[in-house]
Structures are given as C-alpha cells and as structure tokens.
Scaffold this motif. Structure first.
Motif, PDB file in Angstrom:
ATOM      1  N   VAL A   1      28.803  46.833  35.493  1.00 47.89           N
ATOM      2  CA  VAL A   1      28.966  45.394  35.285  1.00 47.89           C
ATOM      3  C   VAL A   1      29.973  45.141  34.168  1.00 47.89           C
ATOM      4  CG1 VAL A   1      27.815  43.274  34.568  1.00 47.89           C
ATOM      5  CG2 VAL A   1      26.654  44.863  36.106  1.00 47.89           C
ATOM      6  N   GLY A   2      30.897  44.227  34.425  1.00 45.14           N
ATOM      7  CA  GLY A   2      31.898  43.872  33.431  1.00 45.14           C
ATOM      8  C   GLY A   2      33.138  44.736  33.443  1.00 45.14           C
TER       9      GLY A   2
ATOM     10  N   PRO B   1      27.199  47.115  41.316  1.00 47.69           N
ATOM     11  CA  PRO B   1      26.482  46.607  40.136  1.00 47.69           C
ATOM     12  C   PRO B   1      26.608  45.102  39.923  1.00 47.69           C
ATOM     13  CG  PRO B   1      28.438  47.855  39.498  1.00 47.69           C
ATOM     14  CD  PRO B   1      28.224  48.112  40.951  1.00 47.69           C
ATOM     15  N   HIS B   2      27.754  44.517  40.255  1.00 42.51           N
ATOM     16  CA  HIS B   2      27.907  43.078  40.036  1.00 42.51           C
ATOM     17  C   HIS B   2      27.049  42.282  41.022  1.00 42.51           C
ATOM     18  CE1 HIS B   2      31.698  44.529  38.106  1.00 42.51           C
ATOM     19  NE2 HIS B   2      31.325  43.637  37.220  1.00 42.51           N
ATOM     20  N   PHE B   3      26.966  42.741  42.253  1.00 39.48           N
ATOM     21  CA  PHE B   3      26.108  42.090  43.239  1.00 39.48           C
ATOM     22  C   PHE B   3      24.656  42.120  42.762  1.00 39.48           C
ATOM     23  CE2 PHE B   3      23.334  42.023  46.906  1.00 39.48           C
ATOM     24  CZ  PHE B   3      23.887  41.068  47.735  1.00 39.48           C
TER      25      PHE B   3
ATOM     26  N   ILE C   1      34.866  46.004  46.894  1.00 43.55           N
ATOM     27  CA  ILE C   1      34.246  44.785  47.412  1.00 43.55           C
ATOM     28  C   ILE C   1      33.388  44.141  46.327  1.00 43.55           C
ATOM     29  CG2 ILE C   1      32.499  43.927  49.037  1.00 43.55           C
ATOM     30  CD1 ILE C   1      33.609  45.986  51.062  1.00 43.55           C
ATOM     31  N   ASP C   2      32.635  44.959  45.621  1.00 45.82           N
ATOM     32  CA  ASP C   2      31.781  44.455  44.545  1.00 45.82           C
ATOM     33  C   ASP C   2      32.608  43.748  43.477  1.00 45.82           C
ATOM     34  OD1 ASP C   2      29.110  44.466  43.077  1.00 45.82           O
ATOM     35  OD2 ASP C   2      30.377  45.524  41.618  1.00 45.82           O
ATOM     36  N   TRP C   3      33.751  44.313  43.112  1.00 48.18           N
ATOM     37  CA  TRP C   3      34.572  43.689  42.064  1.00 48.18           C
ATOM     38  C   TRP C   3      35.224  42.398  42.562  1.00 48.18           C
ATOM     39  CZ3 TRP C   3      39.727  42.341  41.697  1.00 48.18           C
ATOM     40  CH2 TRP C   3      40.121  41.851  40.444  1.00 48.18           C
ATOM     41  N   LEU C   4      35.881  42.437  43.730  1.00 48.19           N
ATOM     42  CA  LEU C   4      36.640  41.284  44.194  1.00 48.19           C
ATOM     43  C   LEU C   4      35.740  40.112  44.543  1.00 48.19           C
ATOM     44  CD1 LEU C   4      39.251  39.886  45.016  1.00 48.19           C
ATOM     45  CD2 LEU C   4      39.114  41.045  47.240  1.00 48.19           C
TER      46      LEU C   4
ATOM     47  N   ASP D   1      32.603  38.359  37.964  1.00 51.41           N
ATOM     48  CA  ASP D   1      33.167  37.107  37.437  1.00 51.41           C
ATOM     49  C   ASP D   1      34.690  37.181  37.420  1.00 51.41           C
ATOM     50  OD1 ASP D   1      30.624  36.140  37.070  1.00 51.41           O
ATOM     51  OD2 ASP D   1      30.567  36.511  34.903  1.00 51.41           O
ATOM     52  N   GLU D   2      35.218  38.331  37.015  1.00 49.01           N
ATOM     53  CA  GLU D   2      36.671  38.488  36.906  1.00 49.01           C
ATOM     54  C   GLU D   2      37.328  38.432  38.280  1.00 49.01           C
ATOM     55  OE1 GLU D   2      37.897  42.130  35.131  1.00 49.01           O
ATOM     56  OE2 GLU D   2      40.003  41.558  35.019  1.00 49.01           O
TER      57      GLU D   2
END
Length: 545
Positions: free
Chosen positions: A48-49, A145-147, A380-383, A387-388
C-alpha cells in the motif's frame, strides 16, 4: 445500478474474511493460489502506498471500450506516461461503445478475449463463470494490497458479498466508491419554471404538476421527451420512477427484488410497486405530458428536441448537462436556462438509492498461466485501486494537465477543459490527452470523485447526500446447475416484462389486464424462477450468516 434492500446491511468482520479469502460450498477457505512460477516482472515487496513499476518492460492486451466522445488516440499522454511510470505497455483491443457488451461476450465465450477485460458492470460476469473463461479473482487478492486496503477501510464487504458466486468466490474486480454516488436524474428548463411561477419539483407528483402547467402554457408541445431508451427501453426514467416506488426498472431491472415485508425476494415485473411505476408513466403518456417516443428513440432525436426548445424536461447526468444540453440550448433558444434537479422522491421517501460498486475488471482465466501474471495483478491494483493510480487516470500529470493547491484542490491547466471547468479552452482532457477515460477512471475517494464537480454539481450532491442510504440486498448466488436452469427462463421472462411494460405505459394494452399479464408470467416459469432465487438466498444465509 441499484443494490438495495431494507435488510440490515452491515455484515460482521467474519463475513469480511469470507469475502476476501473466498470459501467453498462447505464454508472452508481454499488454499492460497500458487503464483510462484508466474512472477516475471513483478515487484518483490509491493504494498500500500507504493508506486508499481515492473522490473522489466512488459505489455498486456486490454479490451478497450472506444467512446465516441473521446475516441482512442495512440499518441495520448495517458499511454506514454502510464508506460513511463509502470514499465507496462497496454495494447488496446478497440471495440466501439455501441457494440461493447456484445463483442465482449463473443470474445470471452470463444476464449479470444484479452487478458484484461474492463468496463464490466457487476452482474455481467455471471454469464461467464460456469464455463471457466474468467478468473476467480478473489483467490488472488493477496497480490492486490490497495484493493484489500480500500475494502477494509470503507467496509465494502456487504457489496462484495453480492458478487460472490455459490462457490464462495467472486469473479469481478469491481470499481469501488467510498460512498454512494447519485448522478443520473432529470434536467429541467428553469427559465420555464420561472416564467410559470413554479418551484423545482421535489417529488414525482410535483413533476406531474409541473408538466401539467407546461402543457397548459404550450399545448402543442410535449413538456417532456427522454433519452437513453436504446437498447434498454426507458433506461434511466424507468429506473428512477421504479426506485421511488421501491422496485427496479429500466437500466437496473432485475427479475428479483427484495420484499422487506415478506422477508423474501419477489418477481420484480409482477410486484404491485412495478404496476405503480407503470400507472404513473401511463398517466403522463395519456395526458400527453411526455413524448411517447421517449422510451425507445435514439439519443440524438431526444437531444435535438430538447435543445431546440420543443421540450423542457429530459434525463441527464452531470456530463450530459454540460456537453449535450446547456451549450447547444443557449445557442438555439435565447434566455434558456437548464439545471440538473435532485432525483424526485416518491412513496419510499427521502432515500439515496444507489450502490458503491462501479464497472470493473474481469480477468481471462488464461492469465494465471502467463509468466507476468503477478506483475499484471500488481499493475491492475495500482492503476485501478491505488490513490495515486486513480488520481493519474482521472487528472493526468501534475504540472502538465493540472495543478494542486496547498489544500489539495485540483485545477485544470488553463488551456484544457473537461465537463465545463474551463469553457472555451483549446484542448480537452479526455479527447486530447486520454485522461478522465471511463475505461480507467472511476471509483475512489469522495474527494477525488468530487474534484471535477462544479459548484452547481456539489450543491446537487449535498442534497442527495443528506438523504438516507438504502442498504444492500441479501446475496443469492446460484450454483452452476441453478444458473443453467434459470438462464432458460430469464430471457423469455425479460422479453415479456419489457414488451408489456411498454404496452401498458403507451396504452396499447389496458391496465385492467394486469392479472392476465401476471398469469402469462407464471406460464413462463416466474414462480419457479423466484423460488429458485429464494432457495439460493436461504442457502447463502445458512452457510455464511
């Protein structure tokens, strides 16, 4: 779309664990998917982040919904900057917006779909589950992790539970909003309201009164015409009126609607509330308050009638208000003013009806054997979920397409427009740069969602957000056998409901024949179908709480 009921919506943290892990029909969690052989290009410690960047250049095909308002350009800054930031090149397989759902179905069904299949709304994945064509994505959430972070912080488990199949897994990575967002409603000529001394209608009964007054003043015109009736008749209008009576219609029509009084699902197209929706719309047609072509005409016809001053009320969302109506109307009709009004209320009261789930991503089952599979899931998780990544997809490159002030407020570059933020600017964020693209930019925090909203739109949102939120329907996932059976009944039932809804509204069939219509639905297995739904709901509740 709408996922609502009067049932208690908050499911405990135990259910949250089931959502993230997935579970078998016996309630046990499956073993973690083995991805050790498919980590080429993946980051070793992605979390995350963190900015995702593949450790080697990689590329993926993506099914691309090519919007006519901003058709794809290979030289968009979006594509260039995305590769620069992530070391990933996306290769769009372009499909026109008008053919997207049909083409997507053909590609997935034939096994020829790209690995990444976005722009899929919750429920549309169900068709592809039993064939094994799409991945049970819930087995691979440890790679995202972001999901997982947003599901936990925003307590998304009730909504995600609605997407679980009978095997305990879900097969769609949905877009997620921090809170329910209502966008679609009606646009009204406020200069006409002012001329006639009328208030903005707060209820559907008020709208009837307004339309009556408009008809009296302009007897040779239909006060209302509507759009978004093709391919779904009455798409937005039926949806809104049905919501006001406590059922589903138009775009969000589903055969099963939760009946809180009975404590079980009812067949939507036979509900008394559905009949009330029909009766209201029939009254508008009968008294010539709405153009009878409204429910099936092409959008361009509807827009032309409205912007030429031949009608005064039409369905809208924030983007259509600016792009489709306000500018053309002001050029054509001197002194014309149009506003997006809060969704009129009905017998159910002051509820904000909607869902926090957005269109999302299916993954081809072929992807798990791709050597870059883990990197793809991280990407996919990042895009789509960091948040970024969400900020990038929506706004672009800071210092080039936008700036932020010390309070974190966004501002488009002076020479760039989108949704009327910089009227008359020489460039457009979507058309010329590829940002704000509906394939990639949706979901996220309320702050990000509202960052492109005008003061006018924020006022609309403030009114809607003051309303009570309706919770989520009980899940009722079918087994493969049940889905196979239900599929035989769903299309004939849907066709019969659609055809007769229009006939009743247009007066081509007398409403005195309602009981006969319900018997016709029974002959098409309505009762057997709804019994199947309720059995599935009872089984899910028994196995998962």
């Amino acid at each position: 779309m709408r996922d609502i009921s009067r049932r208690q919506a908050i499911i405990g943290l135990g259910a949250f664990t089931l959502v993230l892990a997935g579970c078998g029909e016996d309630g046990t969690a499956p073993k973690a998917a083995d991805t050790s052989a498919n980590r080429a290009g993946a980051m070793a410690n992605y979390g995350v982040g963190q900015q995702f960047k593949a450790t080697e250049p990689i590329s993926f095909d993506v099914l691309y919904n090519n919007h006519s308002f901003y058709p794809n350009k290979n030289d968009w800054l979006f594509w260039e900057e995305l590769t620069k930031r992530t070391n990933v090149t996306l290769k769009p397989v372009e499909v026109p917006l008008s053919d997207y759902e049909q083409k997507r179905g053909l590609l997935v069904g034939s096994g020829q779909a790209p690995l990444i299949i976005p722009k899929t709304y919750p429920g549309q994945e169900d068709t592809f589950v039993s064939s094994g064509a799409i991945l049970p994505v819930s087995d691979y959430l440890d790679l995202m992790p972001h999901f997982k972070d947003k599901v936990a912080r925003w307590r998304m488990e009730p909504e995600l539970n609605t997407r679980r199949q009978a095997d305990g897994r879900f097969y769609l990575l949905p877009g997620m909003h921090e809170s329910v967002w209502v966008d679609y409603t009606l646009a009204v000529r406020t200069d006409i309201l002012e001329k006639l001394g009328l208030e903005v209608p707060a209820t559907w009964d008020d709208l009837y009164t307004v339309l009556k007054a408009m008809k009296e003043e302009y007897p040779d015109q239909y006060p209302m015409t509507d759009r978004w009736g093709d391919p779904t008749p009455g798409g937005n209008l039926f949806k809104l009126v049905a919501q006001a009576y406590g059922t589903r219609g138009g775009w969000e029509y589903l055969h099963a609607t939760w009946d809180p009084a009975a404590g079980k699902f009812a067949f939507t197209g036979a509900m008394p509330q559905y009949k009330q929706m029909i009766e209201y719309l029939h009254k508008l047609v009968q008294e010539k308050l709405i153009d009878p072509e409204s429910f099936t005409q092409q959008d361009e016809q509807a827009k032309q009638k409205f912007t030429s001053g031949k009608s005064f009320v039409i369905s809208t969302n924030a983007q259509s208000l600016i792009n489709d109506y306000r500018g053309p109307l002001e050029k054509t009709v001197e002194g014309a003013k149009v506003a997006k009004i809060p969704v009129p209320m009905g017998p159910v009261g002051d509820y904000k009806i909607g869902t926090r789930l957005e269109n999302g991503i299916m993954i081809s089952s072929k992807a798990k054997d791709n050597p870059n599979f883990v990197a793809m899931m991280q990407f996919i998780d990042w895009l789509w979920y960091s948040d970024e990544g969400q900020e990038f997809a929506k706004w672009g490159v800071e210092g080039t397409t936008y700036t932020k002030d010390s309070a974190g407020a966004y501002k488009l570059a002076d020479d760039i427009d989108m949704v009327g933020l910089n009227p008359g600017a020489s460039k457009h964020l979507q058309k010329d740069f590829g940002f704000g693209n509906g394939v990639f930019a949706y979901g996220g925090t309320t702050k990000l969602l509202q960052s492109t909203f005008s003061e006018e739109e924020l006022e609309f949102q403030n009114v809607m957000n003051a309303r009570k939120q309706w919770p989520v329907d009980p899940p009722h996932p079918f087994t493969d056998e049940e889905r196979e059976r239900s599929t035989l009944w769903e299309t004939p039932l849907k066709d019969h409901v659609t055809q007769n809804t229009l006939k009743f509204i247009l007066g081509e069939r007398d409403l005195a024949e309602w009981d006969a219509y319900v018997k016709e639905l029974e002959a098409k297995n309505m009762t057997t179908y709804i019994d199947l739904v309720n059995a599935a709901a009872d089984r899910f509740k028994k196995e998962h709480g």
